[in-house]
Design a protein around this motif. Structure first.
Motif, PDB file in Angstrom:
ATOM      1  N   GLY A   1      -5.893  -8.194  -4.878  1.00 16.23           N
ATOM      2  CA  GLY A   1      -5.222  -7.206  -4.041  1.00 16.23           C
ATOM      3  C   GLY A   1      -3.726  -7.431  -3.868  1.00 16.23           C
ATOM      4  N   GLU A   2      -3.156  -8.445  -4.508  1.00 15.92           N
ATOM      5  CA  GLU A   2      -1.720  -8.711  -4.401  1.00 15.92           C
ATOM      6  C   GLU A   2      -1.090  -8.729  -5.793  1.00 15.92           C
ATOM      7  N   VAL A   3       0.156  -8.293  -5.860  1.00 15.11           N
ATOM      8  CA  VAL A   3       0.874  -8.289  -7.126  1.00 15.11           C
ATOM      9  C   VAL A   3       1.193  -9.733  -7.511  1.00 15.11           C
ATOM     10  N   ALA A   4       0.768 -10.122  -8.731  1.00 12.13           N
ATOM     11  CA  ALA A   4       1.010 -11.487  -9.210  1.00 12.13           C
ATOM     12  C   ALA A   4       2.252 -11.550 -10.092  1.00 12.13           C
ATOM     13  N   SER A   5       2.446 -10.519 -10.925  1.00 14.14           N
ATOM     14  CA  SER A   5       3.636 -10.477 -11.776  1.00 14.14           C
ATOM     15  C   SER A   5       3.972  -9.029 -12.106  1.00 14.14           C
ATOM     16  N   VAL A   6       5.206  -8.845 -12.575  1.00 19.51           N
ATOM     17  CA  VAL A   6       5.712  -7.498 -12.846  1.00 19.51           C
ATOM     18  C   VAL A   6       6.434  -7.508 -14.192  1.00 19.51           C
ATOM     19  N   ARG A   7       6.196  -6.460 -14.967  1.00 16.25           N
ATOM     20  CA  ARG A   7       6.925  -6.255 -16.234  1.00 16.25           C
ATOM     21  C   ARG A   7       7.784  -5.005 -16.047  1.00 16.25           C
TER      22      ARG A   7
ATOM     23  N   GLY B   1       8.203 -11.272 -14.851  1.00 20.80           N
ATOM     24  CA  GLY B   1       8.328 -12.428 -13.975  1.00 20.80           C
ATOM     25  C   GLY B   1       7.313 -12.391 -12.855  1.00 20.80           C
ATOM     26  N   PRO B   2       7.156 -13.523 -12.169  1.00 22.13           N
ATOM     27  CA  PRO B   2       6.193 -13.593 -11.067  1.00 22.13           C
ATOM     28  C   PRO B   2       6.695 -12.846  -9.836  1.00 22.13           C
ATOM     29  N   ALA B   3       5.761 -12.325  -9.060  1.00 17.20           N
ATOM     30  CA  ALA B   3       6.086 -11.696  -7.775  1.00 17.20           C
ATOM     31  C   ALA B   3       5.708 -12.703  -6.697  1.00 17.20           C
ATOM     32  N   VAL B   4       6.716 -13.370  -6.141  1.00 15.83           N
ATOM     33  CA  VAL B   4       6.455 -14.419  -5.156  1.00 15.83           C
ATOM     34  C   VAL B   4       7.270 -14.162  -3.902  1.00 15.83           C
ATOM     35  N   THR B   5       6.789 -14.670  -2.778  1.00 18.74           N
ATOM     36  CA  THR B   5       7.532 -14.579  -1.527  1.00 18.74           C
ATOM     37  C   THR B   5       8.642 -15.617  -1.557  1.00 18.74           C
TER      38      THR B   5
ATOM     39  N   GLY C   1       0.790  -1.210   0.000  1.00 16.20           N
ATOM     40  CA  GLY C   1       0.000   0.000   0.000  1.00 16.20           C
ATOM     41  C   GLY C   1       0.830   1.271   0.000  1.00 16.20           C
ATOM     42  N   ILE C   2       2.152   1.168  -0.043  1.00 20.15           N
ATOM     43  CA  ILE C   2       2.996   2.365  -0.023  1.00 20.15           C
ATOM     44  C   ILE C   2       2.881   3.130  -1.332  1.00 20.15           C
ATOM     45  N   VAL C   3       2.886   2.411  -2.447  1.00 15.70           N
ATOM     46  CA  VAL C   3       2.707   3.036  -3.774  1.00 15.70           C
ATOM     47  C   VAL C   3       1.486   2.372  -4.411  1.00 15.70           C
ATOM     48  N   PRO C   4       0.294   2.939  -4.197  1.00 14.08           N
ATOM     49  CA  PRO C   4      -0.932   2.271  -4.651  1.00 14.08           C
ATOM     50  C   PRO C   4      -1.229   2.504  -6.140  1.00 14.08           C
TER      51      PRO C   4
ATOM     52  N   LEU D   1       7.982   0.086 -14.053  1.00 13.84           N
ATOM     53  CA  LEU D   1       7.356  -1.197 -13.785  1.00 13.84           C
ATOM     54  C   LEU D   1       5.864  -1.145 -14.039  1.00 13.84           C
ATOM     55  N   THR D   2       5.339  -2.226 -14.590  1.00 16.24           N
ATOM     56  CA  THR D   2       3.898  -2.413 -14.731  1.00 16.24           C
ATOM     57  C   THR D   2       3.526  -3.641 -13.920  1.00 16.24           C
ATOM     58  N   LEU D   3       2.579  -3.497 -13.005  1.00 13.05           N
ATOM     59  CA  LEU D   3       2.190  -4.583 -12.111  1.00 13.05           C
ATOM     60  C   LEU D   3       0.868  -5.206 -12.557  1.00 13.05           C
TER      61      LEU D   3
END
Length: 194
Positions: free
Chosen positions: A26-32, A180-184, A1-4, A19-21
Protein backbone atom coordinates in the motif's frame (compact mmCIF):
# COMPACT_ATOMS: atom_id res chain seq x y z
CA UNK A 1 -4.70 8.39 -1.73
CA UNK A 2 -5.05 11.69 -3.61
CA UNK A 3 -4.11 10.13 -6.96
CA UNK A 4 -4.91 6.41 -6.59
CA UNK A 5 -3.00 5.19 -9.67
CA UNK A 6 0.36 3.68 -10.48
CA UNK A 7 0.87 5.81 -13.61
CA UNK A 8 0.41 9.58 -13.42
CA UNK A 9 1.70 12.87 -14.78
CA UNK A 10 3.08 15.82 -12.84
CA UNK A 11 3.60 19.35 -14.13
CA UNK A 12 7.04 20.75 -13.24
CA UNK A 13 8.96 23.91 -14.14
CA UNK A 14 10.90 21.77 -16.65
CA UNK A 15 7.73 20.35 -18.26
CA UNK A 16 5.17 17.61 -17.70
CA UNK A 17 6.64 14.32 -16.47
CA UNK A 18 5.09 10.84 -16.59
CA UNK A 19 5.65 8.69 -13.48
CA UNK A 20 5.31 4.96 -12.95
CA UNK A 21 5.03 3.88 -9.31
CA UNK A 22 5.95 0.55 -7.75
CA UNK A 23 3.72 -0.04 -4.73
CA UNK A 24 4.40 -2.51 -1.91
CA UNK A 25 2.04 -3.04 1.02
CA UNK A 26 0.00 0.00 0.00
CA UNK A 27 3.00 2.38 -0.07
CA UNK A 28 5.09 3.62 -2.96
CA UNK A 29 8.49 1.88 -2.87
CA UNK A 30 10.09 3.41 -5.97
CA UNK A 31 9.27 5.68 -8.88
CA UNK A 32 10.35 5.73 -12.53
CA UNK A 33 10.12 9.15 -14.21
CA UNK A 34 10.20 9.86 -17.93
CA UNK A 35 12.49 12.91 -17.87
CA UNK A 36 12.07 13.63 -21.58
CA UNK A 37 14.76 14.44 -24.09
CA UNK A 38 18.22 15.77 -23.40
CA UNK A 39 19.11 18.79 -25.54
CA UNK A 40 22.73 19.41 -26.50
CA UNK A 41 22.41 22.31 -28.95
CA UNK A 42 24.22 25.34 -27.49
CA UNK A 43 21.20 27.63 -27.90
CA UNK A 44 19.00 25.13 -26.02
CA UNK A 45 21.29 24.85 -22.99
CA UNK A 46 22.09 27.87 -23.32
CA UNK A 47 25.86 28.19 -23.48
CA UNK A 48 28.03 30.64 -25.42
CA UNK A 49 30.34 28.44 -27.46
CA UNK A 50 31.67 28.62 -31.00
CA UNK A 51 30.02 25.43 -32.23
CA UNK A 52 26.65 23.69 -32.41
CA UNK A 53 27.27 21.55 -29.31
CA UNK A 54 29.71 21.76 -26.41
CA UNK A 55 30.80 18.17 -25.87
CA UNK A 56 34.03 17.44 -23.97
CA UNK A 57 35.40 20.90 -24.76
CA UNK A 58 38.12 22.70 -22.78
CA UNK A 59 37.02 25.60 -20.60
CA UNK A 60 39.12 27.75 -18.29
CA UNK A 61 37.58 28.27 -14.85
CA UNK A 62 39.50 30.01 -12.06
CA UNK A 63 42.79 29.47 -13.92
CA UNK A 64 42.29 25.73 -14.37
CA UNK A 65 41.22 23.91 -17.54
CA UNK A 66 38.21 21.57 -17.39
CA UNK A 67 36.70 19.56 -20.23
CA UNK A 68 32.98 20.37 -20.21
CA UNK A 69 29.89 18.81 -21.78
CA UNK A 70 26.74 20.95 -21.77
CA UNK A 71 23.26 19.41 -21.68
CA UNK A 72 19.79 20.83 -21.08
CA UNK A 73 17.09 18.82 -19.32
CA UNK A 74 14.77 21.83 -19.33
CA UNK A 75 17.45 23.61 -17.29
CA UNK A 76 21.16 24.16 -18.05
CA UNK A 77 23.86 21.70 -16.99
CA UNK A 78 27.63 21.64 -17.37
CA UNK A 79 29.14 18.19 -16.76
CA UNK A 80 32.78 17.86 -15.75
CA UNK A 81 34.63 14.54 -15.38
CA UNK A 82 36.98 14.19 -12.40
CA UNK A 83 39.46 11.53 -11.25
CA UNK A 84 38.52 11.72 -7.58
CA UNK A 85 35.47 13.37 -6.00
CA UNK A 86 36.46 12.53 -2.41
CA UNK A 87 39.22 15.14 -2.32
CA UNK A 88 37.55 17.66 -4.63
CA UNK A 89 36.77 21.08 -3.08
CA UNK A 90 33.50 22.05 -4.79
CA UNK A 91 32.99 25.36 -2.91
CA UNK A 92 35.25 27.61 -5.02
CA UNK A 93 34.71 25.81 -8.34
CA UNK A 94 30.90 25.46 -8.26
CA UNK A 95 30.13 29.18 -8.11
CA UNK A 96 32.87 29.94 -10.65
CA UNK A 97 31.03 27.71 -13.15
CA UNK A 98 27.59 29.02 -12.10
CA UNK A 99 28.47 32.65 -12.79
CA UNK A 100 30.83 32.21 -15.75
CA UNK A 101 29.96 34.51 -18.67
CA UNK A 102 29.61 31.46 -20.96
CA UNK A 103 26.30 30.68 -19.22
CA UNK A 104 23.80 33.53 -19.74
CA UNK A 105 21.20 31.89 -17.43
CA UNK A 106 23.83 30.60 -14.98
CA UNK A 107 24.39 26.84 -14.84
CA UNK A 108 24.07 23.75 -12.66
CA UNK A 109 27.40 21.92 -12.62
CA UNK A 110 27.83 18.18 -12.15
CA UNK A 111 31.21 16.78 -11.18
CA UNK A 112 31.39 13.13 -12.22
CA UNK A 113 33.76 10.28 -11.43
CA UNK A 114 33.22 7.27 -13.70
CA UNK A 115 33.60 3.98 -11.79
CA UNK A 116 32.65 1.61 -14.63
CA UNK A 117 30.48 1.44 -17.76
CA UNK A 118 27.45 1.01 -15.46
CA UNK A 119 28.28 3.15 -12.41
CA UNK A 120 29.32 6.73 -11.58
CA UNK A 121 29.74 8.99 -8.56
CA UNK A 122 28.37 12.53 -8.83
CA UNK A 123 28.38 15.76 -6.86
CA UNK A 124 26.30 18.73 -7.94
CA UNK A 125 26.46 22.49 -7.59
CA UNK A 126 22.96 23.86 -8.27
CA UNK A 127 22.58 27.44 -9.41
CA UNK A 128 21.12 29.53 -6.64
CA UNK A 129 21.44 26.76 -4.02
CA UNK A 130 25.07 25.64 -3.84
CA UNK A 131 26.01 22.01 -3.34
CA UNK A 132 22.93 19.84 -2.90
CA UNK A 133 22.53 16.19 -1.93
CA UNK A 134 20.95 15.19 -5.24
CA UNK A 135 19.59 16.54 -8.51
CA UNK A 136 17.32 14.56 -10.82
CA UNK A 137 17.92 16.58 -13.97
CA UNK A 138 21.63 16.68 -13.10
CA UNK A 139 21.90 12.89 -12.93
CA UNK A 140 20.19 12.65 -16.33
CA UNK A 141 22.50 15.29 -17.84
CA UNK A 142 25.53 13.52 -16.37
CA UNK A 143 24.61 10.14 -17.83
CA UNK A 144 23.88 11.76 -21.20
CA UNK A 145 27.34 13.38 -21.06
CA UNK A 146 28.84 9.97 -20.22
CA UNK A 147 27.11 8.42 -23.23
CA UNK A 148 28.09 11.27 -25.58
CA UNK A 149 31.75 10.93 -24.57
CA UNK A 150 31.76 7.12 -24.70
CA UNK A 151 32.32 6.58 -20.97
CA UNK A 152 29.25 4.46 -20.08
CA UNK A 153 26.45 2.39 -21.52
CA UNK A 154 22.77 3.38 -21.59
CA UNK A 155 21.86 2.20 -18.06
CA UNK A 156 23.87 3.73 -15.22
CA UNK A 157 23.69 3.63 -11.43
CA UNK A 158 24.46 7.13 -10.10
CA UNK A 159 25.76 7.51 -6.53
CA UNK A 160 24.92 10.92 -5.01
CA UNK A 161 25.45 12.28 -1.51
CA UNK A 162 21.69 11.85 -0.92
CA UNK A 163 21.34 8.32 -2.32
CA UNK A 164 21.34 6.38 -5.57
CA UNK A 165 19.40 6.84 -8.80
CA UNK A 166 19.30 4.63 -11.89
CA UNK A 167 19.31 6.47 -15.20
CA UNK A 168 18.39 4.79 -18.50
CA UNK A 169 18.67 6.30 -21.96
CA UNK A 170 16.24 4.87 -24.52
CA UNK A 171 17.77 5.44 -27.93
CA UNK A 172 14.57 4.68 -29.87
CA UNK A 173 12.53 7.46 -28.20
CA UNK A 174 15.56 9.61 -27.29
CA UNK A 175 14.10 9.85 -23.78
CA UNK A 176 15.84 9.51 -20.42
CA UNK A 177 14.24 7.63 -17.53
CA UNK A 178 15.14 8.12 -13.86
CA UNK A 179 14.31 5.52 -11.20
CA UNK A 180 14.78 5.92 -7.48
CA UNK A 181 13.40 4.91 -4.10
CA UNK A 182 10.49 6.75 -2.49
CA UNK A 183 11.64 7.28 1.09
CA UNK A 184 10.73 9.64 3.92
CA UNK A 185 13.50 12.20 4.24
CA UNK A 186 12.04 14.11 7.20
CA UNK A 187 8.83 14.82 9.06
CA UNK A 188 7.83 18.15 10.51
CA UNK A 189 5.07 20.49 11.52
CA UNK A 190 4.13 23.83 10.06
CA UNK A 191 2.70 26.57 12.20
CA UNK A 192 0.88 29.37 10.45
CA UNK A 193 0.44 32.74 12.09
CA UNK A 194 -2.46 34.95 11.10
Amino acid sequence: GIVPREVMTIETLSGTRELTLWVQNGEVASVRVNMGKAETACEKVPVRFDGQEMINQPMNIEGRQYNVTCVSMGNPHAVVFMDNLNTFDIDPVGPAFEFDEAFPERVNTEFVQVLSREEINMRVWERGSGETLACGTGTCASVMACILTGRTGHRVLVHLLGGDLTIEYEEKSNHIFMTGPAVTVYEGEIETIR
